[in-house]
Enzyme design. Structure first.
Site, mmCIF file in Angstrom:
data_model
loop_
_atom_site.group_PDB
_atom_site.id
_atom_site.type_symbol
_atom_site.label_atom_id
_atom_site.label_comp_id
_atom_site.label_asym_id
_atom_site.label_seq_id
_atom_site.Cartn_x
_atom_site.Cartn_y
_atom_site.Cartn_z
ATOM 1 N N HIS A 301 0.822 -1.213 0.000
ATOM 2 C CA HIS A 301 0.000 0.000 0.000
ATOM 3 C C HIS A 301 0.850 1.253 0.000
ATOM 4 O O HIS A 301 0.536 2.222 -0.682
ATOM 5 C CB HIS A 301 -0.966 -0.006 1.175
ATOM 6 N N ARG A 408 -10.843 3.232 -5.319
ATOM 7 C CA ARG A 408 -10.974 1.948 -4.621
ATOM 8 C C ARG A 408 -11.192 2.245 -3.150
ATOM 9 O O ARG A 408 -10.345 2.862 -2.523
ATOM 10 C CB ARG A 408 -9.687 1.141 -4.737
ATOM 11 N N GLU A 543 -16.009 -7.034 -14.887
ATOM 12 C CA GLU A 543 -14.786 -7.781 -14.609
ATOM 13 C C GLU A 543 -15.028 -9.282 -14.553
ATOM 14 O O GLU A 543 -14.109 -10.060 -14.342
ATOM 15 C CB GLU A 543 -14.139 -7.288 -13.311
ATOM 16 N N ASP A 567 -9.058 -8.329 -13.525
ATOM 17 C CA ASP A 567 -9.848 -9.512 -13.195
ATOM 18 C C ASP A 567 -10.509 -10.088 -14.437
ATOM 19 O O ASP A 567 -10.546 -11.298 -14.625
ATOM 20 C CB ASP A 567 -10.891 -9.183 -12.131
ATOM 21 N N CYS A 614 -10.616 0.695 -16.504
ATOM 22 C CA CYS A 614 -9.555 0.885 -15.523
ATOM 23 C C CYS A 614 -8.791 -0.433 -15.468
ATOM 24 O O CYS A 614 -9.274 -1.454 -15.894
ATOM 25 C CB CYS A 614 -10.131 1.255 -14.168
#
Lengths: 842, 99
Positions: A301, A408, A543, A567, A614
């Protein structure tokens, strides 16, 4: 007593994983079992993974197990079977150790650079500043100075801390984290339960040490033994042991032990073992010039954040804190992946030039940043940013984002004990709405599960979390958590252009469920008189392949779509993107995937819906012609890519891109698509050979290295190459055959390399003649770089190159080149002599 | 003197053509007849015909790499030098051929 002899069959030696498998077998028996490394005579309790790893058993070492006790015989039989059948296959390949010296330094540094350390680039760029070392585990000394109470009490403190920490780790493990984190958690649990560690701690307490002293000493003892290992893999485990020791101390202390606040006061390079997102955010970005991390574990992160802020960042620089002293100067070159402590004068000059080049390039790209991206034939494409925190918004917009294509939200839910409250979320979405100043912000409701564990949701372990309970599938079971997020999003929508997007959706009934919840929340808000945007747009992240084939139905409920390529690709191709052995099978340019994308966009268009994308596919400039050809409304990507993508779009023709996409759809294999994309780039490469931007007058370069750095820099600034170092290498490779100093004060370095996007000529006129190893021994006053692509059509440009080579043999031409007073004169001289079309003066 | 020559350098971008130009320029100034075949990035250009090779008194290779289709010159007297020699001092080179 029984004895077993064996030779270590493991390519990476007896490190933690195989040692813990062995300890598991040992644990089934009462007998006292010890392991001896006969190479060095060291012995360990075979119940203690740490002690066994500390033996430093390498492949081929002869070892002996000694077994004493009532069940020695059955233990021996089981262990024999284990050694013969299981031990040889219980190891998986470890990550390869990158040889620190294997990386090629830029030519200009090869003879000038003393010490340097290599790492993995996670955010490119160059930064220099004073080294500030961030200690990961800082234990206030007064804690360790507290006197010990009765040994029984101190032992109880350790036991309680141990139980609490074990519970936390097990809970995280139960939430089925990704393989890498799972491995770390298991290793941490093993250390926590290690008998060697426990015995050592207890013995210290019994001799009068406090619980804190005993734990910190035991951890330090084993960490030191790991550090002595010959295997880098084992050496790195030292950090895990210290980490566990530290976490136990925190449990005993009863609160978090924070690292001391780092106040940066001047340009700084921060060096740390690893970094939490919170630690990263606390650093003053005005001064943070570079980041060097020893570890990648758990830092992902912080790494995502560093990327958003465009901080040049390296990870995996093993043990760098041992080699770089705080307060000294260092250069982080995250373009090639090295950090150089205490740079010499030559290194400084080199990087001053590099920084000038980078700044010029930045200025060129800035022209594209403000405006919406528009193709040569006038088609616009929004370029938005992906973010995961509020802190990333401002940098994203200043990087030229037209909006936030993906916010997100799951990071708000992670690394904590309870879900974020509605108020906490509202505050964040409100900030996002305001920062965007009227641009859209697409907030994706939390996508947890799969690779993103969250302990308090208490998700049952799954065999295959990517195909399990994740994203929207979780919401019905955690209705109150979802409801709080809906309320926060709706409330924030009153203050800006918030769109809401739902992840992992299969079919329209799921979307109807979401909209029913949304309607309930609206009723509540209406009743309370709370403001929200009644026209809040609700969209679907595409996705899952089934959703891709349900666009017309989804469009009855959805206002927009955004294609999540990561994904979608892995589900569509049945390829785990984390699995290196198969990851290569999943290319977003595979014709089948391109057909899928086409269907999604066509169906969305037919229904009159906005459609964006994205995901990783948007990041590569290589994909850009396909993305333009696909006809999306928007692409959303990492903020630092935005200006480059906008500049790239400006060079494309939407019509040509559509033709490219159509031809790619007709391909049967990935290789065919790649060939078409490459051919398309070649067509695009028919740009002028030479522009005024490629002419450098009055150069102060004093060496051949500097001169080539300057010429390549000019091409980099102009966007003719994205790999200046590789281009330089190609030029030097030619230079090694024999000098390109052709005499008469001229040099013509040249190369054939696909590191240039188009054939190019660049000119350097030197203020001071410099040595080039010319055939006539004279120094050089004018350098003409010829950079030609290796593939593609060469005819026309090659004729110009050969003409230039021939013209150089004529004195009149050389005189004219040396007499030209400015860039314009150099340019017109070359254009006239070589018969080029005049180019606009930049 | 009738000369045929071949020039070829490693990348075939620059020195091949510089050498060709230098040889042509210098030979003509000295009153020789010359034809130079370049073997560069564009392949063979200004190709020497069988007749030209046959009639040449001297064959000069100014090359750093293998000459393509060398068999065409079988049986001829060949002087072979590095490309830079033709660029650096073409006059001396031509005088040497003469002798």
């Amino acid at each position: 007593m029984a004895e077993l002899e064996f030779q270590c069959p493991l390519p990476n030696g007896l490190h933690a994983r195989p040692a813990s498998t062995l300890a598991e077998v040992v644990g089934r028996f009462e007998a006292e079992i010890s392991l001896e490394n006969r190479r060095n005579g060291a012995r360990a309790n075979a119940r203690s993974v740490l002690e066994m790893v500390a033996l430093g058993v390498k492949r081929g070492d002869r070892c002996r197990l000694e077994i004493r006790g009532a069940d020695a015989e059955s233990a021996a039989a089981s262990l024999r079977a284990f050694l013969d059948n299981e031990l040889p296959i219980c190891d998986e390949a470890l990550p390869a150790e990158a040889p620190a010296t294997g990386r090629a330094l830029p030519r200009g540094l090869r003879n000038a650079c003393g010490r340097w350390f290599a790492g993995t680039v996670v955010c490119p760029g160059i930064g220099k500043g004073r080294v500030v070392v961030l200690g990961a585990a800082f234990v206030p000394p007064e804690l360790l100075e507290q006197p010990a109470e009765a040994p029984a009490d101190e032992r109880e403190k350790v036991r309680r801390a141990n139980v609490a920490l074990r519970a936390t780790l097990e809970m995280r493990l139960a939430s089925k984290p990704p393989a890498v984190e799972e491995g770390i958690l298991r290793a941490h649990l093993a250390i926590l339960g290690d008998v060697g560690m426990t015995q050592r701690t207890v013995a210290a307490i019994d001799s009068g040490r406090s619980a804190m002293q005993a734990v910190s000493e035991a951890a330090a003892f084993f960490a030191a033994r790991m550090r002595e290992s010959e295997s880098a893999y084992v050496r790195e485990r030292a950090i895990d042991i210290e980490d566990i020791g530290f976490q136990l101390l925190e449990r005993m202390h009863g609160s978090r032990l924070r690292s001391p606040q780092l106040d940066l006061a001047e340009a700084a390079v921060v060096v740390a073992e690893s970094l939490t997102p919170r630690q990263f955010l606390a650093l003053d970005k005005r001064f943070l010039q570079g980041l060097v991390l020893e570890h990648t574990g758990g830092t992902s992160h912080a790494v995502i954040l560093a990327r958003s802020f465009g901080i040049p960042t390296l990870t995996g620089v093993a043990e760098v804190r041992a080699h770089i002293a705080p307060g000294t100067e260092a250069v982080v070159d995250a373009n090639i992946g090295i950090v150089i402590p205490e740079p010499s004068a030559t290194v400084r000059v080199f990087y001053e030039r590099e920084l000038v080049t980078l700044r010029r390039r930045e200025e060129r790209l800035a022209r594209f940043r403000r405006a919406p991206a528009r193709t040569r034939d006038g088609q616009t494409l929004e370029v938005a940013a992906n973010v995961a925190t509020v802190e990333e918004l401002a940098p994203a917009f200043s990087a030229g984002a037209d909006g936030i294509g993906l916010f997100r939200t799951e990071m708000l839910f992670m690394d904590r004990e309870a879900p974020p409250s509605e108020e906490e979320q509202f505050a964040i979405y409100l900030q996002a709405a305001r920062a965007a100043q009227g641009s859209p912000v697409i907030v994706r409701t939390f996508d947890i599960g799969g690779d993103k564990p969250v302990p308090y949701l208490q998700l049952a372990p799954e065999r295959n979390p990517f195909l399990g309970l994740r994203g929207l599938r979780l919401y019905p079971g955690h209705a109150s958590v979802f409801r709080a997020q809906l309320r926060a999003i709706l409330r924030a929508s009153a203050f800006g252009k918030i769109w809401m997007m739902v992840p992992m959706l299969n079919s329209v009934d799921e979307l109807r469920w979401v909209k029913a919840r949304l309607a309930e929340v609206r009723t509540e808000l209406d009743a309370a008189g709370t403001k929200y945007d009644p026209a809040l747009r609700v969209g679907v992240m595409i996705e899952v392949p089934s959703a891709a084939f349900a666009i017309p139905e989804l469009a009855t409920e959805a206002d927009f779509f955004s294609i999540g390529t990561n994904d979608l690709l892995q589900y569509f191709m049945a390829v785990d993107r984390e699995q290196a052995s198969v990851a290569g099978l999943a290319s977003a340019r595979h014709p089948a995937f391109l057909r899928l994308l086409k269907k999604i966009v066509d169906d969305a268009r037919a229904a009159g819906r906005w459609v964006g994308m994205c995901g990783e596919m948007t990041r590569s400039p290589r994909n850009l012609p396909l993305l333009v050809g696909l006809g999306l409304d928007e692409i959303s990507t990492a903020a630092p890519e935005i200006s480059g993508l906008k500049a790239g779009i400006a060079q494309l023709s939407a019509e040509e891109c559509r033709a490219l996409y159509a031809s790619a759809l007709a391909c049967g294999t990935l290789a065919e698509v790649e060939a078409r994309v490459a051919a398309f780039r070649e067509q695009g490469a028919t740009q002028s050979l030479l522009t005024a931007d490629f002419v450098c007058m009055d150069s102060r370069s004093a060496t051949k290295e500097e001169a080539l750095q300057e010429l390549v820099g000019a091409l980099y600034v102009a966007g003719r190459t994205e790999q200046p170092r590789a281009l330089e290498d190609a030029i030097w490779a030619r230079e090694a055959v024999y000098s390109t100093g052709l005499g008469f004060g001229f040099a013509i370095p040249h190369c054939k390399s696909d590191t240039v996007s188009a054939n190019s000529i660049a000119v350097l006129r030197l203020a001071q003649p410099l040595e080039w190893g010319s055939t006539d021994g004279l120094p050089v006053r004018c350098v003409i770089l010829l950079a030609m692509r290796e593939t593609g059509e060469e005819g026309a440009h090659m004729k110009v190159f050969s003409k230039l080579a021939r013209r150089l043999m004529h004195e009149e031409f050389r005189e004219r080149m040396l007499a030209a007073r400015d860039r314009a004169e150099v340019l017109s001289c070359l254009e006239e002599e070589l018969g080029l079309a005049p180019s606009p003066i930049g | 003197m009738k000369i045929v020559a071949v020039t070829a350098c490693p990348t075939g971008i620059a020195h091949t053509y510089m050498a060709a130009e230098q040889l042509e320029k210098t030979a003509r100034a000295a009153g020789h007849q010359i034809k130079v075949e370049t073997q560069g990035a564009m392949g063979i250009e200004n190709e020497l015909s069988a007749q030209e090779i046959r009639e040449a008194e001297v064959v000069l290779f100014a090359v750093d790499i293998e000459v393509e289709r060398r068999e065409r010159f079988a049986g001829k007297k060949i002087v072979e030098v590095r490309v830079v020699e033709a660029i650096k001092n073409p006059k001396a080179l031509l005088e040497r051929l003469h002798g």
